[in-house]
Design a protein around this motif. Structure first.
Motif, PDB file in Angstrom:
ATOM      1  N   GLY B 398       0.838  -0.743  -0.261  1.00  0.00           N
ATOM      2  CA  GLY B 398       0.146  -0.376  -0.566  1.00  0.00           C
ATOM      3  C   GLY B 398       0.632   1.012   0.196  1.00  0.00           C
ATOM      4  O   GLY B 398       2.034   1.088   0.646  1.00  0.00           O
ATOM      5  N   VAL B 400       2.652   4.802   1.582  1.00  0.00           N
ATOM      6  CA  VAL B 400       2.747   4.816   2.489  1.00  0.00           C
ATOM      7  C   VAL B 400       2.054   6.079   2.754  1.00  0.00           C
ATOM      8  O   VAL B 400       1.969   6.643   4.440  1.00  0.00           O
ATOM      9  CB  VAL B 400       4.321   5.811   2.857  1.00  0.00           C
ATOM     10  CG1 VAL B 400       4.962   4.698   2.727  1.00  0.00           C
ATOM     11  CG2 VAL B 400       4.739   6.652   1.728  1.00  0.00           C
ATOM     12  N   PHE B 405       2.044  -0.560   8.145  1.00  0.00           N
ATOM     13  CA  PHE B 405       3.553  -0.005   8.395  1.00  0.00           C
ATOM     14  C   PHE B 405       3.969   1.277   8.780  1.00  0.00           C
ATOM     15  O   PHE B 405       5.561   1.006   9.315  1.00  0.00           O
ATOM     16  CB  PHE B 405       4.324  -1.181   7.469  1.00  0.00           C
ATOM     17  CG  PHE B 405       4.326  -1.299   6.129  1.00  0.00           C
ATOM     18  CD1 PHE B 405       4.630  -0.255   5.297  1.00  0.00           C
ATOM     19  CD2 PHE B 405       2.916  -1.964   5.167  1.00  0.00           C
ATOM     20  CE1 PHE B 405       4.215  -0.117   3.791  1.00  0.00           C
ATOM     21  CE2 PHE B 405       3.072  -1.698   3.959  1.00  0.00           C
ATOM     22  CZ  PHE B 405       3.944  -0.894   3.459  1.00  0.00           C
ATOM     23  N   GLU B 406       3.749   1.625   7.918  1.00  0.00           N
ATOM     24  CA  GLU B 406       3.895   3.294   7.473  1.00  0.00           C
ATOM     25  C   GLU B 406       4.643   3.439   8.439  1.00  0.00           C
ATOM     26  O   GLU B 406       6.147   4.088   8.905  1.00  0.00           O
ATOM     27  CB  GLU B 406       3.213   4.389   7.098  1.00  0.00           C
ATOM     28  CG  GLU B 406       3.799   5.041   6.630  1.00  0.00           C
ATOM     29  CD  GLU B 406       5.288   6.700   7.035  1.00  0.00           C
ATOM     30  OE1 GLU B 406       5.622   7.181   7.165  1.00  0.00           O
ATOM     31  OE2 GLU B 406       4.164   6.227   8.743  1.00  0.00           O
ATOM     32  N   PRO B 407       4.302   3.884  10.066  1.00  0.00           N
ATOM     33  CA  PRO B 407       5.368   4.453  11.190  1.00  0.00           C
ATOM     34  C   PRO B 407       6.707   3.473  11.375  1.00  0.00           C
ATOM     35  O   PRO B 407       7.809   4.131  11.726  1.00  0.00           O
ATOM     36  CB  PRO B 407       4.048   4.624  12.196  1.00  0.00           C
ATOM     37  CG  PRO B 407       3.332   4.165  12.161  1.00  0.00           C
ATOM     38  CD  PRO B 407       3.016   3.514  10.315  1.00  0.00           C
ATOM     39  N   LYS B 408       6.980   2.528  10.630  1.00  0.00           N
ATOM     40  CA  LYS B 408       7.181   1.652  11.829  1.00  0.00           C
ATOM     41  C   LYS B 408       9.188   1.753   9.923  1.00  0.00           C
ATOM     42  O   LYS B 408       9.903   1.168  10.027  1.00  0.00           O
ATOM     43  CB  LYS B 408       7.669   0.471  11.507  1.00  0.00           C
ATOM     44  CG  LYS B 408       7.049   0.062  12.653  1.00  0.00           C
ATOM     45  CD  LYS B 408       6.729  -1.561  13.280  1.00  0.00           C
ATOM     46  CE  LYS B 408       4.942  -2.184  12.213  1.00  0.00           C
ATOM     47  NZ  LYS B 408       5.252  -3.199  12.772  1.00  0.00           N
ATOM     48  N   LEU B 409       8.588   3.139   8.886  1.00  0.00           N
ATOM     49  CA  LEU B 409       9.202   2.304   7.342  1.00  0.00           C
ATOM     50  C   LEU B 409      10.921   3.725   7.841  1.00  0.00           C
ATOM     51  O   LEU B 409      10.312   4.193   8.746  1.00  0.00           O
ATOM     52  CB  LEU B 409       8.568   3.040   7.024  1.00  0.00           C
ATOM     53  CG  LEU B 409       8.715   2.852   4.828  1.00  0.00           C
ATOM     54  CD1 LEU B 409       7.933   1.338   5.710  1.00  0.00           C
ATOM     55  CD2 LEU B 409       7.716   3.657   4.577  1.00  0.00           C
TER      56      LEU B 409
END
Lengths: 213, 411
Positions: B398, B400, B405-409
């Motif tokens: 997906g 960002v 999972f964005e905050p962990k990217l």
């Protein structure tokens, strides 16, 4: 054109106005981080300025652009996307095609270049919220064209977006030199060779007349 | 739309004749059997030795379609109007559309599609089976681009009132598609042929997709089109001895249009988060990816002569295109199939084998009833392979802007 000046008022992760990150306020030049009315006021002087800058910039024989130092520059807004160098310069090959295409178009239409790749840009120091999430070395795509940067954010997706104001182009594009070398891909299954390393040099900031790059 | 929304395996049920949508869905009685059958005559491939100087209008007599031919699409235009009405839909990120509009107005390829004498010379040199397969390639590509033109043109017209910016982007995309289709049709004239696009507009069946499915399908179609064209271009640049026809030299700039069109559908999907953020969206995303990849793989494996003719290994070419398209698609779809898992390719190859057997039955001299009886178990096998591929563990993905999972990217 009016549409281009509208700013989203809802919270938005991309290109959200960077309040607090702005180094200074400028008299007579509305910071772009304010909502729409302020921005639309700032449009006419900016257009004049770009015209004036176009006159101040001349091409040398090699095709790289030299900005004359004695020309007075006014502060303006720069918009950027940033990610680690490997993503920007090595993994995303379509990105190179896009930049080449844009450069070709600017040459065809004699348009002054307004986009650059900056390796390890100095302006990142102003954005601790970005640097804390960034692999290094980092590479930024910088432009004065906010709409284009928005489009590029849509394309690249895995990048962080922000904006800042700077007094001069030289200040905006200042970088900490670093040598970039990428490992050969472990598995290369494409029926064509990879683009040659170093393609990005054509998009690095112009050489400024005091010799810094 | 370079690769023509090659979405035949998931053939939906409603067909319209003509853009006006006069419902006349004469589905062949044995639709399921034609599903996996490809007829070269689908777009009326001409005998290679057409008399020079006598351009023929193609398709006057019949429009013979199979499920693997490029389709024409239509959609629920009223629903589209609702979706892009900024007053109803407050989610619309108008900034993104403004940015896209500027990009499309720039018109990077305004002066790109200009022909030269090389075309005719190259076409004249091409003889035998390669000539025929080239004609078919041009016809299919032209039909695909033209199908994009029709759909985008109509959307541009219908959305003018509710969302002028989105409408104008659709119109500008139809400009690109018309240019591409016209260029390909001129290519056909090098072979003394021409597609009668006016006739096609009226005579071909239109497949109906709800807007949500149009977004998934056209996104994939544009992005896979980009990857096909750029791969062919870069391969031929590295191996110029296979440069048999100059149209490929235009692909580098050409496919940037396809890529941009895909970006627009990406923005359309983002503007409708309900199409991206729930379990149903994930299932549909995987389904559309799989359908597009499988259809392309089966299609291309029936045309290895074309790919080999330009020096490509068909399966390697297709896998490269599938893997890259999937990586690109993972920037927007909430889930994508794990195409880099070696089992995925094994499944595709088994599908090709089954499909080959099904085609062989069609070529045999058996009675039609016998043919159908022989096909039944093979079709069951094919379907079960497709289902198994669909059920393989997917990859969560997906944009960002949305992804969990964005905050962990780390960027």
């Amino acid at each position: 054109m009016a549409a281009q000046a509208t700013l989203s008022l809802r919270p938005c992760a991309t290109l959200a106005p960077s309040r607090g990150a702005l180094p200074r306020a400028h008299a007579g030049f509305a910071p772009a981080s304010r909502p729409a009315p302020a921005l639309s006021i700032s449009c006419p002087p900016r257009r004049l300025e770009s015209l004036r800058r176009a006159l101040a910039v001349e091409s040398d024989q090699q095709g790289s652009v030299v900005v004359s130092e004695d020309q007075e520059e006014k502060p303006r807004s720069y918009y950027f996307l940033v990610a680690n160098a490997k993503f920007m310069l090595d993994d995303e090959e379509h990105f190179q095609e896009q930049l080449q295409e844009k450069l070709r178009l600017y040459e065809e239409r004699s348009k002054e270049q307004d986009f650059w790749l900056v390796v390890e840009p100095k302006f990142l120091d102003r954005f601790p919220n970005i640097t804390s999430r960034l692999k290094r070395p980092a590479v930024a795509l910088v432009s004065t064209d906010r709409n284009w940067i928005r489009f590029m954010k849509l394309r690249l997706d895995r990048v962080l977006a922000e904006q800042f104001d700077a007094e001069t182009l030289e200040e905006a594009l200042a970088s900490n030199p670093v040598e970039l070398k990428f490992d050969e891909p472990a598995k290369w299954t494409a029926p064509y060779p990879k683009y040659q390393s170093g393609w990005w040099e054509a998009f690095l900031p112009p050489k400024f007349s005091n010799g810094t790059a | 739309m370079a690769s023509a929304m090659e979405l035949s395996l998931l053939n939906p049920t409603v067909h319209h004749h003509g853009i006006a949508g006069k419902a006349a869905s004469q589905l062949p009685a044995r639709r399921a059997f034609s599903a996996v059958r490809f007829r070269v005559r689908a777009s009326a491939a001409a005998p290679p030795a057409a008399k020079p100087g006598s351009p023929k209008k193609r398709g006057k007599t019949e429009v013979n379609e199979s499920l693997l031919t490029p389709r024409f699409y239509t959609t629920d235009f009223d629903e589209m109007e609702q979706l892009f009405n900024a007053e109803i839909n407050k989610q619309l990120n108008q900034d993104e559309f403004d940015a896209l509009l500027q990009e499309f107005k720039t018109d990077y390829n305004q002066t790109h599609f200009i022909r030269n004498p090389e075309f005719k010379e190259a076409a004249d040199k091409m003889q035998g089976p390669l000539r025929q397969i080239f004609v078919e390639f041009l016809e299919r590509s032209c039909t695909a681009e033209f199908s994009g033109f029709l759909l985008y043109k109509e959307l541009g017209r219908r959305l003018k009132k509710t969302n002028p910016v989105v409408a104008e982007i659709f119109s500008l995309m139809s400009r690109d598609e018309a240019r591409h289709a016209g260029f390909l049709n001129k290519g056909l004239s090098d072979f003394n042929l021409a597609l009668d696009l006016g006739f096609l507009t009226k005579a071909r069946k239109y497949t109906f997709f709800k807007p949500k499915f149009i977004f998934y399908a056209t996104y994939l179609s544009e992005k896979i089109g980009y990857w096909r064209y750029i791969t062919i271009f870069r391969h031929l640049k590295a191996n110029p001895e296979y440069q048999v026809y100059p149209i490929f030299k235009y692909f580098e700039n050409w496919c940037q249009d396809e890529n941009r069109h895909g970006d627009f559908f990406s923005a359309l999907l983002k503007a409708q988060p309900q199409f991206l953020n729930d379990w149903k969206a994930k299932l549909w995303s995987r389904f559309f990816c799989l359908s597009v990849y499988v259809t392309m793989y089966l299609n291309d494996c029936q045309r290895t002569a074309f790919y080999e003719g330009i020096g490509l290994n068909t399966k390697e070419f297709d896998m490269h295109v599938i893997i890259e398209t999937n990586r690109t698609t993972a920037r927007i779809f909430p889930a994508v199939p794990d195409v880099e898992n070696p089992e995925f390719k094994r499944k595709l190859d088994r599908m090709v084998d089954i499909n080959t057997k099904i085609l062989a039955i069609g070529e045999s001299t058996d009675m039609p009833v016998v043919k159908n009886l022989k096909r039944v178990p093979l079709i069951a096998q094919l379907v079960s392979e497709i289902i198994a591929a669909y059920l393989m563990p997917p990859i969560e993905s997906g944009s960002v802007d949305f992804a969990e999972f964005e905050p962990k990217l780390v960027y």
